[in-house]
Scaffold this motif. Structure first.
Motif, PDB file in Angstrom:
ATOM      1  N   PRO B 384      -6.157  -1.839  -4.756  1.00  0.00           N
ATOM      2  CA  PRO B 384      -5.300  -2.540  -3.798  1.00  0.00           C
ATOM      3  C   PRO B 384      -3.836  -2.431  -4.216  1.00  0.00           C
ATOM      4  O   PRO B 384      -3.525  -2.207  -5.388  1.00  0.00           O
ATOM      5  CB  PRO B 384      -5.781  -3.989  -3.889  1.00  0.00           C
ATOM      6  N   ARG B 421     -11.291  -7.551  -3.603  1.00  0.00           N
ATOM      7  CA  ARG B 421     -10.532  -8.556  -2.879  1.00  0.00           C
ATOM      8  C   ARG B 421     -11.358  -9.826  -2.730  1.00  0.00           C
ATOM      9  O   ARG B 421     -12.556  -9.784  -2.510  1.00  0.00           O
ATOM     10  CB  ARG B 421     -10.151  -8.036  -1.485  1.00  0.00           C
ATOM     11  N   ASP B 424      -7.126 -14.054  -0.203  1.00  0.00           N
ATOM     12  CA  ASP B 424      -5.759 -13.543  -0.354  1.00  0.00           C
ATOM     13  C   ASP B 424      -5.432 -13.256  -1.817  1.00  0.00           C
ATOM     14  O   ASP B 424      -4.276 -13.208  -2.213  1.00  0.00           O
ATOM     15  CB  ASP B 424      -4.756 -14.546   0.243  1.00  0.00           C
ATOM     16  N   VAL B 426      -6.852 -11.015  -5.593  1.00  0.00           N
ATOM     17  CA  VAL B 426      -7.628  -9.878  -6.078  1.00  0.00           C
ATOM     18  C   VAL B 426      -8.277 -10.275  -7.386  1.00  0.00           C
ATOM     19  O   VAL B 426      -7.618 -10.838  -8.260  1.00  0.00           O
ATOM     20  CB  VAL B 426      -6.706  -8.661  -6.345  1.00  0.00           C
ATOM     21  N   LEU B 496      -2.574 -11.339  -3.863  1.00  0.00           N
ATOM     22  CA  LEU B 496      -2.271 -10.067  -3.215  1.00  0.00           C
ATOM     23  C   LEU B 496      -0.782  -9.953  -2.940  1.00  0.00           C
ATOM     24  O   LEU B 496      -0.183  -8.906  -3.052  1.00  0.00           O
ATOM     25  CB  LEU B 496      -3.015  -9.960  -1.876  1.00  0.00           C
TER      26      LEU B 496
END
Lengths: 141, 517
Positions: B384, B421, B424, B426, B496
């Motif tokens: 991500p 994930r 919101d 990680v 994130l």
């Protein structure tokens, strides 16, 4: 530069660092006379030949630590630049401080170079190399 | 009679409808209603009307007919059509009928007209009743609604004033039209002296009204101001005033005592200053610790080196080893000081947000750590992209991966970093195949200066995981260990998108604000 040997005035309050510089010059077989002053006041006396100190002959070069008691490096620099006889002294700052304020203040007072001790390698080898080249090429006032 | 009426009405439907419609169209209240009806709807209404007439006239269903009329009446009353507008409609109805029955035999004509008049009386009576009923209902609703506003006014804890305002900007006269109980409680005796001829000028000046009403009247924009003062006859408090235009010659004023609120704000500001001072002290302390405490260490290292240089050959083996250890211990002390300095800076020198790819960071960390050749450090799976300051995330990963390498007990090792994930955030896992961490130490390793092995076996300050924990928690996450037997997974989560800290809320821009004191 030909002719007379450059004297070095080391202005440094830490006895270990004084010895370290002297050892470095010895190891690289640099025979220039090294004189030591423990703070700014002693340094001025040496440069002016006052307070019972013999006057340091020209040509000379000053290695200046910034953090010292009684009169620190920047204060000494100001005194030098204000003194009509001493204002053209060649000064290299040699210090532990990486602070921007110290560097800027030093260059504002026209030092020839600002050197951080931790950057010059073990035994100050790179400083020695710098000075050795410097006084071979540069004409002193 | 009704029969005859019905028959004549049926014979003249078209004329009657046309005449009524023509009149209706000329009545201002009815015209828009007619326009808004579709042809289908009009037809429906017409048919309904005829049906109801039949019900009444032929079948005697007067109750039903009149009830239907009352419903219509209520509807039109709610729409705001005046009762008086019905007369021309019904009048048109009557005159068309009268004109056309004139051709009939006299007895029949008289019968029909009599029927018509009684019919219309009954209709008007029904519609009238409906109107009166509806208007009473509407008045009651208005009153209930009014009562709600009155309750609000009477019980509001802030002062509310309705002011009358006459004269020119330079010389405005203010009158007190109405004020709620809170206004008189807060406003003090001077306000109570006011009446609907004059708002007490001393009060008006102390309240700052004299200064601001001119603006409000000229611009019709509301004004707001804070006052740190004494309203005559009351204790010194801080007030917030709002003044707004109602209509020509009328202003509203709402004011409340915000003293406690202001005190809280001042307290918070003072605490903030204290916190900033404390942070500055911490920064200074940390700098001193790192700089001035390390100076003598540097000296010791030099001295140890010189002893070996100058007298190394004359020293017994044991003493040489001792001097070597001197240097090691000094270096350890320097590292501890550096780690302590870095720990003290967590969260305050993190840098700006960037778009950071996890895979890239892990790659950099691997490069920086320079593990032995047979070790692999890799990132697996989806990477991500996080919006975050880069430095703290990189340092956390460097610590975790570095630990995994440092504590590994075999010649080859594999460290795998992966991410998934979770809402919101990680969740990042650093998994190694090293000796693992016994469960009883899972909490202790995060404490300061805690090492699992002695510092002679594995060099380390014991601050690494402490640093990781503090940083991760600062960014709203948790870090924990999964390890039973061999291997260990260090798991932590990260947002994130790291949100910027909020700046202080500003004014909404339409008010002027200043302290009058």
């Amino acid at each position: 530069m030909t002719g007379r040997t450059v004297s070095i005035l080391l202005v440094e309050d830490n006895a270990i660092d004084q010895e370290a510089i002297k050892r470095a010059f010895q190891r690289h077989r640099i025979g220039n006379p090294v004189h030591v002053a423990a703070d700014g006041i002693e340094a001025l006396a040496r440069l002016r030949g006052s307070d019972g100190q013999p006057k340091l002959p020209r040509p000379y070069l000053v290695l200046l630590d910034l953090n010292m008691p009684r009169m620190n490096g920047v204060e000494l620099l100001r005194e030098l630049r204000a003194d009509p006889e001493l204002h053209d002294s060649i000064v290299f700052v040699l210090t532990t401080s990486k602070r921007d304020e110290d560097r800027i203040a030093s260059y504002d007072l026209n030092v020839a170079g600002y050197v951080v001790k931790s950057d010059v390698g073990a035994g100050f080898i790179r400083l020695i190399e710098l000075l050795d080249h410097y006084w071979r090429i540069v004409e002193f006032p | 009679m009704w029969q005859a009426l019905w028959e004549e009405l049926e014979a003249r439907r078209a004329d009657l409808d046309a005449a009524v419609e023509e009149v209706a169209r000329r009545i201002p209240a009815f015209a828009p209603i007619l326009d808004s009806m579709t042809p289908e709807l009009r037809e429906q209404q017409r048919v309904h009307g005829i049906h109801m007439q039949r019900v009444a006239l032929l079948e005697g269903g007067w109750d039903e007919y009149l009830a239907d009329l009352r419903v219509q009446g209520r509807t039109y009353a709610q729409m705001g059509i005046p009762f008086a507008d019905w007369y021309p409609l019904l009048g048109a109805f009557r005159s068309v009928l009268v004109t056309t029955v004139l051709g009939l035999p006299r007895e029949r004509a008289q019968l029909v007209i009599e029927g018509m008049d009684r019919f219309l009386d009954l209709a008007m009576s029904a519609i009238g009743t409906a109107y009166v009923g509806m208007q009473m209902e509407l008045a009651q609703r208005a009153q209930s609604r009014m009562q709600l506003y009155i309750d609000l006014f009477e019980n509001a804890p802030m002062g509310m004033l309705h002011l009358g305002c006459t004269g020119r900007r330079a010389d405005l006269q203010l009158e007190l039209v109405a004020g709620n109980p809170a206004a008189f409680r807060l406003g003090g005796p001077a306000l109570a002296r006011s009446d609907d001829r004059r708002l007490d000028p001393e009060w008006a000046a102390a309240a700052g009204l004299t200064e601001h009403v001119g603006d409000v009247v000229a611009t019709r924009e509301p004004r707001r101001w804070k006052l740190d003062s004494t309203l005559p006859g009351t204790k010194r408090r801080t007030y917030e005033f709002h003044c707004f235009w109602l209509d020509d010659g009328h202003l509203g004023v709402v004011f409340e005592d915000v003293t406690t609120h202001e005190q809280l704000l001042r307290q918070v500001a003072a605490q903030l200053r204290e916190l900033e001072r404390s942070n500055r002290d911490l920064d200074e302390f940390a700098y001193v610790a790192s700089h001035d405490l390390k100076a003598p260490l540097q000296d010791v290292r030099n001295l140890a080196d010189w002893i070996v240089e100058d007298a190394g050959t004359a020293l017994p083996e044991r003493s040489l080893r001792h001097v070597g250890l001197l240097g090691d211990r000094v270096r350890r002390m320097e590292r501890l000081l550096d780690d302590l300095l870095e720990y003290s800076r967590i969260g305050r020198k993190d840098g700006a947000h960037e778009q950071v790819s996890l895979r890239d960071v892990v790659g950099e960390v691997g490069g920086l750590l320079q593990p032995p050749a047979d070790f692999t450090i890799e990132f697996r799976g989806d990477s991500p992209v996080l919006s975050t300051p880069r430095a703290p995330l990189e340092k956390v990963l460097r610590n975790l991966v570095g630990n995994a390498v440092k504590h590994h007990d075999r010649a080859t090792g594999s460290i795998v970093v992966s991410a998934e994930r979770a809402g919101d955030r990680v969740r990042i896992r650093v998994v190694d195949d090293g000796p693992g961490i016994p469960e009883e130490f899972h909490d202790r390793v995060f404490a300061m200066f805690q090492t699992l092995r002695s510092r002679d076996e594995v060099e380390g300050s014991g601050m690494g995981l402490t640093f990781v924990k503090k940083t991760v928690e600062l960014y709203g996450g948790r870090v924990f260990i999964e390890s039973t037997g061999r291997g260990a997974a260090l798991v932590f989560d990260w947002p994130l998108a790291v949100t910027e800290p909020e700046t202080g809320g500003g004014d909404d821009g339409t008010h002027s604000e200043h302290l009058v004191g």
